[in-house]
Motif scaffolding. Structure first.
Motif, mmCIF file in Angstrom:
data_model
loop_
_atom_site.group_PDB
_atom_site.id
_atom_site.type_symbol
_atom_site.label_atom_id
_atom_site.label_comp_id
_atom_site.label_asym_id
_atom_site.label_seq_id
_atom_site.Cartn_x
_atom_site.Cartn_y
_atom_site.Cartn_z
ATOM 1 N N PRO A 1 7.053 5.858 9.690
ATOM 2 C CA PRO A 1 5.669 6.235 9.388
ATOM 3 C C PRO A 1 4.782 5.019 9.158
ATOM 4 O O PRO A 1 5.259 3.957 8.750
ATOM 5 C CB PRO A 1 5.802 7.029 8.084
ATOM 6 N N ILE A 2 3.497 5.208 9.449
ATOM 7 C CA ILE A 2 2.482 4.204 9.104
ATOM 8 C C ILE A 2 1.301 4.943 8.486
ATOM 9 O O ILE A 2 0.718 5.831 9.118
ATOM 10 C CB ILE A 2 2.002 3.420 10.351
ATOM 11 N N ILE A 3 0.970 4.606 7.250
ATOM 12 C CA ILE A 3 -0.249 5.151 6.651
ATOM 13 C C ILE A 3 -1.415 4.359 7.226
ATOM 14 O O ILE A 3 -1.557 3.169 7.003
ATOM 15 C CB ILE A 3 -0.214 5.118 5.107
ATOM 16 N N GLU A 4 -2.216 5.055 8.038
ATOM 17 C CA GLU A 4 -3.301 4.403 8.770
ATOM 18 C C GLU A 4 -4.534 4.237 7.897
ATOM 19 O O GLU A 4 -5.276 3.266 8.048
ATOM 20 C CB GLU A 4 -3.674 5.230 10.014
ATOM 21 N N GLU A 5 -4.762 5.228 7.025
ATOM 22 C CA GLU A 5 -5.962 5.211 6.178
ATOM 23 C C GLU A 5 -5.652 5.885 4.862
ATOM 24 O O GLU A 5 -4.866 6.829 4.816
ATOM 25 C CB GLU A 5 -7.073 6.055 6.829
ATOM 26 N N GLU A 6 -6.304 5.427 3.808
ATOM 27 C CA GLU A 6 -6.305 6.138 2.528
ATOM 28 C C GLU A 6 -7.760 6.253 2.103
ATOM 29 O O GLU A 6 -8.465 5.248 2.028
ATOM 30 C CB GLU A 6 -5.503 5.378 1.472
ATOM 31 N N ASN A 7 -8.194 7.493 1.849
ATOM 32 C CA ASN A 7 -9.608 7.719 1.553
ATOM 33 C C ASN A 7 -9.791 8.520 0.279
ATOM 34 O O ASN A 7 -8.866 9.171 -0.202
ATOM 35 C CB ASN A 7 -10.261 8.493 2.714
ATOM 36 N N GLY A 8 -11.019 8.500 -0.227
ATOM 37 C CA GLY A 8 -11.383 9.332 -1.370
ATOM 38 C C GLY A 8 -11.174 8.647 -2.697
ATOM 39 O O GLY A 8 -10.797 7.482 -2.771
ATOM 40 N N GLU A 9 -11.386 9.443 -3.743
ATOM 41 C CA GLU A 9 -11.269 8.948 -5.105
ATOM 42 C C GLU A 9 -9.806 8.866 -5.522
ATOM 43 O O GLU A 9 -8.992 9.668 -5.084
ATOM 44 C CB GLU A 9 -11.964 9.934 -6.059
ATOM 45 N N GLU B 1 -6.791 11.276 -0.088
ATOM 46 C CA GLU B 1 -6.486 11.676 1.296
ATOM 47 C C GLU B 1 -5.845 10.530 2.070
ATOM 48 O O GLU B 1 -6.211 9.374 1.884
ATOM 49 C CB GLU B 1 -7.801 12.073 1.980
ATOM 50 N N ILE B 2 -4.893 10.886 2.924
ATOM 51 C CA ILE B 2 -4.274 9.873 3.792
ATOM 52 C C ILE B 2 -4.290 10.334 5.245
ATOM 53 O O ILE B 2 -4.281 11.530 5.539
ATOM 54 C CB ILE B 2 -2.815 9.561 3.391
ATOM 55 N N VAL B 3 -4.295 9.359 6.145
ATOM 56 C CA VAL B 3 -4.032 9.614 7.562
ATOM 57 C C VAL B 3 -2.741 8.869 7.867
ATOM 58 O O VAL B 3 -2.639 7.664 7.597
ATOM 59 C CB VAL B 3 -5.178 9.099 8.454
ATOM 60 N N ILE B 4 -1.763 9.593 8.405
ATOM 61 C CA ILE B 4 -0.451 8.980 8.652
ATOM 62 C C ILE B 4 0.001 9.248 10.084
ATOM 63 O O ILE B 4 -0.192 10.345 10.613
ATOM 64 C CB ILE B 4 0.598 9.504 7.628
ATOM 65 N N SER B 5 0.559 8.232 10.719
ATOM 66 C CA SER B 5 1.202 8.440 12.013
ATOM 67 C C SER B 5 2.700 8.246 11.813
ATOM 68 O O SER B 5 3.128 7.452 10.971
ATOM 69 C CB SER B 5 0.643 7.480 13.060
ATOM 70 N N TYR B 6 3.486 8.990 12.552
ATOM 71 C CA TYR B 6 4.947 8.957 12.377
ATOM 72 C C TYR B 6 5.607 9.685 13.537
ATOM 73 O O TYR B 6 4.941 10.385 14.310
ATOM 74 C CB TYR B 6 5.344 9.650 11.055
ATOM 75 N N TYR B 7 6.920 9.537 13.650
ATOM 76 C CA TYR B 7 7.700 10.353 14.565
ATOM 77 C C TYR B 7 8.359 11.460 13.767
ATOM 78 O O TYR B 7 8.838 11.222 12.655
ATOM 79 C CB TYR B 7 8.773 9.511 15.264
#
Ligand code: NI
Length: 198
Positions: free
Chosen positions: A91-99, A122-128
């Motif tokens: 996995p790769i956490i691409e973004e972490e957003n919010g409070e 909130e997170i955006v994650i890419s993974y297999y």
């Protein structure tokens, strides 16, 4: 097969884990064993370093956090957890957003201790996934929280690393005792400072 869970103090928990390839030996069996081990210990997530394998893999099942009582007021952070059973490979956490928000986290490798940890909403994650399909997904609330905690494990980070120096110092004795095998945990564990393993 239920695998022993590595306790706090084992160097494998502090190591940045490596990515795996599609031909990783007996991966399906390993994933099944990790789910079994996690359920046996009543956990909602388990990362491979916690069973002694320094690879970028974790499993989650957030259904115990799902709303069970329909009369209760809905907790927006619990949305979607009833179907939140997943395998994350490389996995790769691409973004972490919010409070940032505080939540009392626990960890199967650090039994008997829970402390408030602050993480972004909130997170955006890419993974297999387990079929080696590449995914990119957005998660919020408790689902994001579970992923952030497990993702830390494959980077060699524990929730105690997020605490203030003072809080960590206050926990030192408890943490050393866990490493020695002095814990109330009822599931199978492997302790780095215990002479004779059970
Ligand atoms: Ni953990």
């Amino acid at each position: 097969m239920i695998l022993p869970i590595v306790a706090y103090g084992d160097p494998v928990l502090k190591k940045e884990a490596g990515e795996i390839e599609k031909d990783y030996p007996d991966l399906d069996q390993l994933i099944e064993n990790m789910f079994q081990t996690m359920y046996e210990a009543s956990g909602v997530g388990l990362a491979a370093p916690q069973i002694g394998k320094s690879i970028r893999l974790f499993v989650v099942d957030g259904s115990p956090f799902a709303e069970s009582d329909e009369d209760e007021e809905e907790d927006p952070r619990a949305k979607g957890l009833e179907n939140f059973k997943k395998v994350f490979i490389n996995p790769i956490i691409e973004e972490e957003n919010g409070e940032e928000w505080g939540f009392n986290e626990g960890c199967l490798s650090i039994p008997d201790i829970r402390e408030e940890v602050f993480r972004k909403e909130e997170i955006v994650i890419s993974y297999y996934d387990e079929n080696w399909e590449l995914k990119e997904e957005t998660y919020n609330g408790y689902a994001a929280r579970i992923i952030q905690h497990e993702y830390d494990h494959v980077d060699g980070i524990l929730f105690t690393d997020h605490l203030s120096a003072l809080k960590r110092r206050l926990l030192t004795k408890k943490l050393t005792n866990i490493s020695k095998g002095e814990t109330k945990a009822t599931y199978r564990m492997r302790f780095p400072l215990k002479k004779k393993q059970r």
